[in-house]
Design a protein around this motif. Sequence first.
Motif, mmCIF file in Angstrom:
data_model
loop_
_atom_site.group_PDB
_atom_site.id
_atom_site.type_symbol
_atom_site.label_atom_id
_atom_site.label_comp_id
_atom_site.label_asym_id
_atom_site.label_seq_id
_atom_site.Cartn_x
_atom_site.Cartn_y
_atom_site.Cartn_z
ATOM 1 N N HIS A 187 51.250 61.473 40.966
ATOM 2 C CA HIS A 187 51.331 62.446 42.053
ATOM 3 C C HIS A 187 49.964 63.033 42.421
ATOM 4 O O HIS A 187 49.881 63.905 43.280
ATOM 5 N N VAL A 188 48.907 62.554 41.754
ATOM 6 C CA VAL A 188 47.566 63.096 41.990
ATOM 7 C C VAL A 188 46.614 61.947 42.315
ATOM 8 O O VAL A 188 46.628 60.918 41.636
ATOM 9 N N ALA A 189 45.802 62.116 43.338
ATOM 10 C CA ALA A 189 44.826 61.097 43.698
ATOM 11 C C ALA A 189 43.803 60.943 42.578
ATOM 12 O O ALA A 189 43.220 61.921 42.107
ATOM 13 N N GLU A 190 43.572 59.722 42.147
ATOM 14 C CA GLU A 190 42.701 59.433 41.010
ATOM 15 C C GLU A 190 41.241 59.378 41.454
ATOM 16 O O GLU A 190 40.891 58.702 42.426
ATOM 17 N N SER A 191 40.380 60.067 40.727
ATOM 18 C CA SER A 191 38.949 60.051 41.022
ATOM 19 C C SER A 191 38.291 58.858 40.344
ATOM 20 O O SER A 191 38.872 58.208 39.468
ATOM 21 N N ALA A 192 37.051 58.589 40.710
ATOM 22 C CA ALA A 192 36.316 57.490 40.086
ATOM 23 C C ALA A 192 36.110 57.753 38.599
ATOM 24 O O ALA A 192 36.238 56.847 37.768
ATOM 25 N N ASP A 193 35.786 58.992 38.234
ATOM 26 C CA ASP A 193 35.586 59.317 36.818
ATOM 27 C C ASP A 193 36.865 59.118 36.021
ATOM 28 O O ASP A 193 36.833 58.578 34.907
ATOM 29 N N ALA A 194 37.994 59.546 36.575
ATOM 30 C CA ALA A 194 39.267 59.383 35.876
ATOM 31 C C ALA A 194 39.603 57.907 35.729
ATOM 32 O O ALA A 194 40.116 57.477 34.690
ATOM 33 N N TYR A 195 39.297 57.123 36.746
ATOM 34 C CA TYR A 195 39.593 55.693 36.666
ATOM 35 C C TYR A 195 38.702 54.994 35.644
ATOM 36 O O TYR A 195 39.174 54.167 34.855
ATOM 37 N N ARG A 196 37.422 55.343 35.639
ATOM 38 C CA ARG A 196 36.519 54.735 34.657
ATOM 39 C C ARG A 196 36.919 55.111 33.234
ATOM 40 O O ARG A 196 36.765 54.319 32.296
ATOM 41 N N ALA A 197 37.474 56.303 33.047
ATOM 42 C CA ALA A 197 37.880 56.748 31.712
ATOM 43 C C ALA A 197 39.029 55.918 31.146
ATOM 44 O O ALA A 197 39.254 55.914 29.931
ATOM 45 N N THR A 198 39.754 55.218 32.000
ATOM 46 C CA THR A 198 40.857 54.374 31.538
ATOM 47 C C THR A 198 40.448 52.899 31.432
ATOM 48 O O THR A 198 41.308 52.033 31.260
ATOM 49 N N GLY A 199 39.147 52.622 31.556
ATOM 50 C CA GLY A 199 38.674 51.249 31.452
ATOM 51 C C GLY A 199 38.402 50.578 32.773
ATOM 52 O O GLY A 199 38.064 49.386 32.805
ATOM 53 N N GLY A 200 38.530 51.294 33.863
ATOM 54 C CA GLY A 200 38.293 50.713 35.173
ATOM 55 C C GLY A 200 36.833 50.416 35.429
ATOM 56 O O GLY A 200 35.942 51.060 34.863
ATOM 57 N N TYR A 201 36.574 49.443 36.288
ATOM 58 C CA TYR A 201 35.239 49.000 36.671
ATOM 59 C C TYR A 201 34.422 48.460 35.502
ATOM 60 O O TYR A 201 33.199 48.355 35.585
ATOM 61 N N ASP A 202 35.060 48.122 34.398
ATOM 62 C CA ASP A 202 34.362 47.547 33.250
ATOM 63 C C ASP A 202 34.073 46.072 33.530
ATOM 64 O O ASP A 202 34.877 45.388 34.161
ATOM 65 N N ASP A 203 32.921 45.582 33.046
ATOM 66 C CA ASP A 203 32.554 44.196 33.322
ATOM 67 C C ASP A 203 32.739 43.283 32.119
ATOM 68 O O ASP A 203 32.146 42.200 32.048
ATOM 69 N N ALA A 204 33.593 43.701 31.165
ATOM 70 C CA ALA A 204 33.782 42.900 29.955
ATOM 71 C C ALA A 204 34.449 41.559 30.244
ATOM 72 O O ALA A 204 34.208 40.565 29.555
ATOM 73 N N THR A 205 35.312 41.517 31.255
ATOM 74 C CA THR A 205 36.006 40.275 31.609
ATOM 75 C C THR A 205 35.342 39.667 32.833
ATOM 76 O O THR A 205 35.383 40.239 33.923
ATOM 77 N N GLY A 206 34.716 38.503 32.649
ATOM 78 C CA GLY A 206 34.018 37.845 33.742
ATOM 79 C C GLY A 206 34.964 37.107 34.675
ATOM 80 O O GLY A 206 36.153 36.933 34.384
ATOM 81 N N PRO A 207 34.446 36.639 35.825
ATOM 82 C CA PRO A 207 35.296 35.983 36.827
ATOM 83 C C PRO A 207 36.041 34.756 36.300
ATOM 84 O O PRO A 207 37.226 34.579 36.584
ATOM 85 N N GLU A 208 35.355 33.879 35.537
ATOM 86 C CA GLU A 208 36.012 32.673 35.045
ATOM 87 C C GLU A 208 37.120 33.016 34.059
ATOM 88 O O GLU A 208 38.215 32.448 34.101
ATOM 89 N N GLU A 209 36.826 33.940 33.177
ATOM 90 C CA GLU A 209 37.826 34.352 32.195
ATOM 91 C C GLU A 209 39.009 35.023 32.879
ATOM 92 O O GLU A 209 40.171 34.789 32.529
ATOM 93 N N LEU A 210 38.722 35.849 33.876
ATOM 94 C CA LEU A 210 39.793 36.530 34.596
ATOM 95 C C LEU A 210 40.699 35.526 35.298
ATOM 96 O O LEU A 210 41.931 35.639 35.242
ATOM 97 N N LEU A 211 40.112 34.538 35.950
ATOM 98 C CA LEU A 211 40.914 33.534 36.633
ATOM 99 C C LEU A 211 41.827 32.798 35.649
ATOM 100 O O LEU A 211 42.998 32.532 35.950
ATOM 101 N N ALA A 212 41.315 32.508 34.466
ATOM 102 C CA ALA A 212 42.133 31.854 33.450
ATOM 103 C C ALA A 212 43.282 32.761 33.012
ATOM 104 O O ALA A 212 44.419 32.294 32.815
ATOM 105 N N HIS A 213 43.009 34.048 32.847
ATOM 106 C CA HIS A 213 44.068 34.992 32.468
ATOM 107 C C HIS A 213 45.139 35.081 33.550
ATOM 108 O O HIS A 213 46.340 35.128 33.253
#
Length: 445
Positions: free
Chosen positions: A21-47
Amino acid sequence: MTTIRLPASQQPGTVLGASPHVAESADAYRATGGYDDATGPEELLAHLAASGLRGRGGAGFPAAVKLRSVRHGGGCPVVVANGEEGEPGSAKDRWLLRARPHLVLDGLVRAAAVTGAVRGFVYLSDPAAGESVRRALAEHPPPLPVEVVETDHTYVAGEETAVVRRIDGGPALPTAKPPRPFERGVGGAPTLVSNVETLARIALTAARPGQRRAIARSTLVTLSGGPAAPVLTEVPYGIPLRTLAARHGSPDAAGALMGGLFGGLVDAHALDLPLEPDALGSAGTALGCGAIHFLTPDGCPVTTAADAASHLAAESARQCGVCVSGTAAVGKALYGLAAGTAGPDTADNLHRWSQGLRGRGACGLLDAAAGIAGSLLRSFPGLVRSHLAAPCPVCADAAPADGRHRLTVAVPQVAGACPRPARVPAPPPAASPTTIPLPALKGTP
């Protein structure tokens, strides 16, 4: 007002999130693992391929296949987040853009990395969603240029070729196929047009690859119908439709209008089906965009069919003569059935149109109208016969000629979504079912 119901067992990898019910901020999203670069494009496509993730815009096409098609299309690809929600019974996409724009943008950026896209677009018609996305872009600028493109809200504006046409500066109207956007889309480049919930699930898969199967096999649904308020919730594939009806407050539902307007009508026996695309498809219906309108035991499915056909007739893009005349004829016949004025050949006509109109328009609107007619005959044949024999008091009380609003669902309230006054689009040209003849259909009864 539409309410939001969190799943019984709330997991971190859900599209609804912890505070829907609340609009999510960038900081709140990053705190949940958002915008992380641990999973690369090739690996993501396989997943994504291993998870079996399907698109959530209605067609249910495998996401990994679509990504690969754009990736191998040559040139400089383009990615589009499609948030134009044409189905009147669906609220998920507008809510998602208002409440969790960073989740969608994260998915868009990851889709761009997989396909090699050099620019992106967020396509929508909801002004509050547009403001939310623009604020999110300012909070966390993406690594490629992303533009917000707004359009007037219509049933066909979210069809993928209409999306491309509008972004290229034309009207939001479908075009003949082929080519498909993955072959030649925005500016002539291979283009991924992906529903915003699909992109959200791509972002969740990148953040939590260990949960890829659960992420791919959960979906947002909009439940409506009857006296209970509409509900937006997230459920796993496999849950019985009857369980969803009970959760919505319609435990005695007499059936449902499935997949927005595209899945047609089903009777009470079909509510034992699981919410799973293949199972629903085998039963002659569809999950579509996840919108389910339950039929009340004291209502009449004929009224619902007439309302749906009226909406489709009014929303015709009026580019294909067979669509204009076909949707108008189906709507007129169903309203005649509801009003007790249908002629003795009405059932035969509806059957003929349900068979012969499919696949004859530039988009799926005509198919939806044919599906409404055919599913009413298939699921409620006794009701059709009784309506032909005598006027229906339930339909008379429901005033079907004024009933399009009964299928419309509002977006749940989202605090901090920065709404602005909505633009009022010009009304579409009125359909004229009494003056437009239906073309002869070859090979039909």
